[in-house]
Each structure stands twice: as structure tokens, then as C-alpha cells.
Design an enzyme around this catalytic site. Structure first.
Site, PDB file in Angstrom:
ATOM      1  N   SER A 125      37.127  38.605  30.423  1.00  6.09           N
ATOM      2  CA  SER A 125      36.946  39.646  31.435  1.00  6.09           C
ATOM      3  C   SER A 125      35.733  39.370  32.323  1.00  6.09           C
ATOM      4  O   SER A 125      35.533  40.067  33.304  1.00  6.09           O
ATOM      5  CB  SER A 125      36.779  40.995  30.751  1.00  6.09           C
ATOM      6  OG  SER A 125      35.605  41.002  29.980  1.00  6.09           O
ATOM      7  N   LYS A 164      26.952  41.921  36.536  1.00  6.60           N
ATOM      8  CA  LYS A 164      26.902  41.773  37.995  1.00  6.60           C
ATOM      9  C   LYS A 164      25.467  41.795  38.486  1.00  6.60           C
ATOM     10  O   LYS A 164      24.570  42.322  37.821  1.00  6.60           O
ATOM     11  CB  LYS A 164      27.631  42.950  38.666  1.00  6.60           C
ATOM     12  CG  LYS A 164      29.130  43.046  38.401  1.00  6.60           C
ATOM     13  CD  LYS A 164      29.944  42.232  39.373  1.00  6.60           C
ATOM     14  CE  LYS A 164      31.424  42.602  39.302  1.00  6.60           C
ATOM     15  NZ  LYS A 164      31.985  42.514  37.954  1.00  6.60           N
TER      16      LYS A 164
END
Lengths: 207, 207
Positions: A125, A164
Site C-alpha cells: 500500500s 507522505k
DNA sequence: TGTTCTATAGAACACTCGTTTAACAGGAGG
DNA sequence: CCTCCTGTTAAACGAGTGTTCTATAGAACA
């Protein structure tokens, strides 16, 4: 105890000497290396450094000086990280007792400061962060992240962690994947929870 | 030189002593620790071990014994890797002299055997291998790769290096990106040249 | 049977190196 | 002004330690 320029120099020299030669300097090595003019002056400063806890020595043993801060860190592997569940919360207890395994990593790679731990990535993922199944991410505990820092972010609505780069923008948060070809994700600041900063990524391919 | 039980013991003791105390043992420490009855016998075996390349010592320096096989390896950073040019050829000369910089990495990460070197990745052409601009790849010199191994492959027609998993198939070679979402590349075996195997990938995000 | 190589022992030398001691200077604080 | 603390210098002691030398012994080999 106030700081002393000569003691800083001695400390630096000990590190330099050990890196260079693989063993510790003697009092007289330090004397020459730091342009000090007396062995007992070196001795004096070494005693101070030892009292300050910066070095450790065994009495009467040659070349037994050791820097307390070392070159290799033991990083506890605390669990896994996958999209579907938050990353483990670290407190003093998990940090010391719940480690499945310990990773020995040089400070070259992970830096010298801060409590850090490692998580093994499960699943694919996080491909958009260029992180594959089986990779190990080294994290630093943190509740916030500066602009541009890579962080583990829990998305409340989506019930997902993601890795992120975080940027604050007027009225929203921009979450930028490491892969520059991919588009950023925008969300409200109330939807995110920083769970830690990514310090390094480790991938082993030989086995 | 045949193996000697006492030398094995000495070697083991040196490691044990260093792990325990943080500095190397003296000849007389080894004498006591290994139940040997003469300093010159210890000296004799240390000389053999040094000639065998198992340890290193500085003459006349106390406690200067070092195990050559270490916990930390010095990996020379030999240059860059980018899509457009072959990776540097490594021979004894480049390996020892041309290193821009040396990376200290634990054997936990890179394993203990084989000549390895590091290359810094320039550009984003290896995103499909989940490798970003600025990452460091640690390579092992090799002319061939087993099925499934990640290798640096020079594509002759395309004039490009790429990092892929190599699989031999009837009449062709399958080059599989690390990113499982991407499609493999097929080419003839005469078009590829393995330049090295990827041992590890290192990414630093803090600085 | 002599030669050579590995392994071992004991002793001694000479230098290395941690430690100690005595003394002095400058600044801070009372 | 006196005292205490930090920083400094010089010299020396003596134990720690790498090294060397001589001698011995068994095994392999020719």
C-alpha cells in the site's frame, strides 16, 4: 561545570582517533593531537569529562577511553506498518520491552539524536512512497511534522496510515507522495494525525 | 596453514573481550582468558592470525588488535547511477582509490561477504524499482544474476541501465520491476548485460 | 637420520602509559 | 586581602605491555 574549549577539542579528537585507528588514544596521544603541553592537564580534563558522563575509562588500563555516545545504535523493531491499521504507539514500555527484534544501525544512517524505532512494512500500500512489502522504515516519535517532512499520517475518515510529505496550505493540508510522478492528496487538517516522522528506509534484497 | 583449535579460541576471545569491554585485549589478557601459559605462545598465534588476515595490529601499540571481520563495513561510494550511462566498472584500482566517500554500514544490512560498493542514484528513472533520486544503492560486483535476483542491467539497444529482477524464460529474458503494479519488460538475452547485483537500498530523509 | 615446520615454555628487556605529586596563576566571592 | 575553584606546568614512579631470545618437542618428509 561550564563548557571548556579544550575539552571539546579533546572529545572531538578521541572520536577522530577512534574512527581513524579503531582503538582509543592514550593520554599522550591526546597531548600531541590537541596541542596540550602536559599529560596531567590531559588527565585533568579527562577526569572532568568522565565526571560529566561524556566518556568512560577503566582505571590503569591503557587505551580504555570510550565515548559514551556510540557509533552504532540499537533500533527496536516494534511491529509492522500497513495501510489498514495505525502504527503502534510508543511509550517507555513498548520501547524497551515489546521489541520483537533489534536492528543495529550506524548513526551515519539514522543520525544521533532522538528516540527512534523501526517498523516492517506489510503489503504494497505504500508503493507511492517508494516503499515495498518487506522494507523497513525507521521512525522518530512525533506528533507534528514540519513542512516537507516525510511523516506517517493517520487519515481519520479513511481509517488508514500513509507515508507522505506534509505541507500546510491555506485551509487544507497537502500530502505529497515521494514518487514525484504521482498526484498529491488534499485533506482538511482535522482529518490527519501525525504519528511519526520517517527517518530512513531500509531495503534488503539479498537473502 | 591448517586450522588450530587454540587460534579459534583466541579469535573468539578477542571478539568476546571487545564486545564486553569496548577495547581490545592485551597479549596477557588473552593468556589468562584462553588458558594459555606463555605470552610468546599468544604472540606466536597472533602473528599467524595476522598473516592469515584475520586480525590487524599496530606494532608496539597496546590494545591495538582488531578483528578484520567487523560488525561495521566500510563501503566505498564509487559514483552515481543514472539511466543514461553504464555503472562504473569496479576493479581493484577503482575499489581502493577512487572512492568519493566511504559509507559505514552494519553487516546486519549488507551481509558479511563479497566486495560491495555503493552508488548514488541520480534522477527519477528508477522509480519503477521504488528507488528515488538521491537514494543510495549498495551493489555487489557480478556478471550474472540468478532468477529472481535484483540486478543492475545494461540494455544494449536502449543504451540504458535499469534495476530489475531478472528471470530467464524460453527464448527471452523477463525483467520485472520491484513495483508489482508495473508490467515486466521482455528482451532477448543478447541485449542485456548484468553489471551487478543490488544488495540493499538506503534512503535518508532527515537532514 | 637429519631437516624443517608447527607448537610450546620461560625469562628478560625496554618502552609505553596511567597516575601521582607539588607548585603556580588567575578569577570569583566574601 | 584571603580563600576557593578552575586551569595549568613539570617531573617522576612503577606497573603494564609488546617484543625478542633461547630452548624444547613432536610430526612430516626426504
Amino acid at each position: 561545570m561550564r563548557k571548556s574549549e579544550i575539552r571539546e577539542r579533546i572529545l572531538e579528537y578521541i572520536k577522530y582517533f577512534f574512527d581513524e585507528r579503531g582503538y582509543a588514544p592514550t593520554v599522550r596521544d591526546i597531548l600531541k593531537g590537541c596541542n596540550v603541553s602536559s599529560t596531567s592537564l590531559v588527565q585533568y580534563h579527562l577526569n572532568v569529562l568522565e565526571k560529566e558522563g561524556q566518556i568512560r575509562r577503566d582505571p590503569e588500563v591503557f587505551r580504555s577511553i570510550q565515548l559514551v555516545e556510540r557509533n552504532v545504535r540499537e533500533v527496536p523493531l516494534l511491529g509492522t506498518i500497513s495501510a489498514g491499521e495505525p502504527i503502534p504507539v510508543v511509550d517507555a514500555d513498548t520501547w524497551s520491552n515489546r521489541a520483537e527484534e533489534t536492528l543495529r544501525v550506524t548513526t551515519d544512517i539514522v543520525g544521533g539524536k532522538g528516540d527512534i524505532y523501526a517498523l516492517k512494512v506489510k503489503g504494497t500500500s505504500m508503493l507511492d512512497a517508494l516503499i515495498n512489502d518487506g522494507d523497513v522504515v525507521i521512525m522518530e516519535a512525533a506528533q507534528t511534522a514540519e513542512d516537507g517532512e516525510m511523516a506517517a499520517v493517520w487519515l481519520k475518515n479513511e481509517q488508514e496510515v500513509t507515508l507522505k510529505k506534509v505541507y500546510r496550505e491555506p485551509g487544507r493540508i497537502r500530502l505529497q507522495p515521494a514518487n514525484s510522478e504521482m498526484k498529491p492528496l488534499y485533506t482538511g487538517s482535522e482529518n490527519i494525525e501525525v504519528q511519526g516522522k520517517v527517518v530512513a528506509v531500509l531495503r534488503r534484497l539479498d537473502r
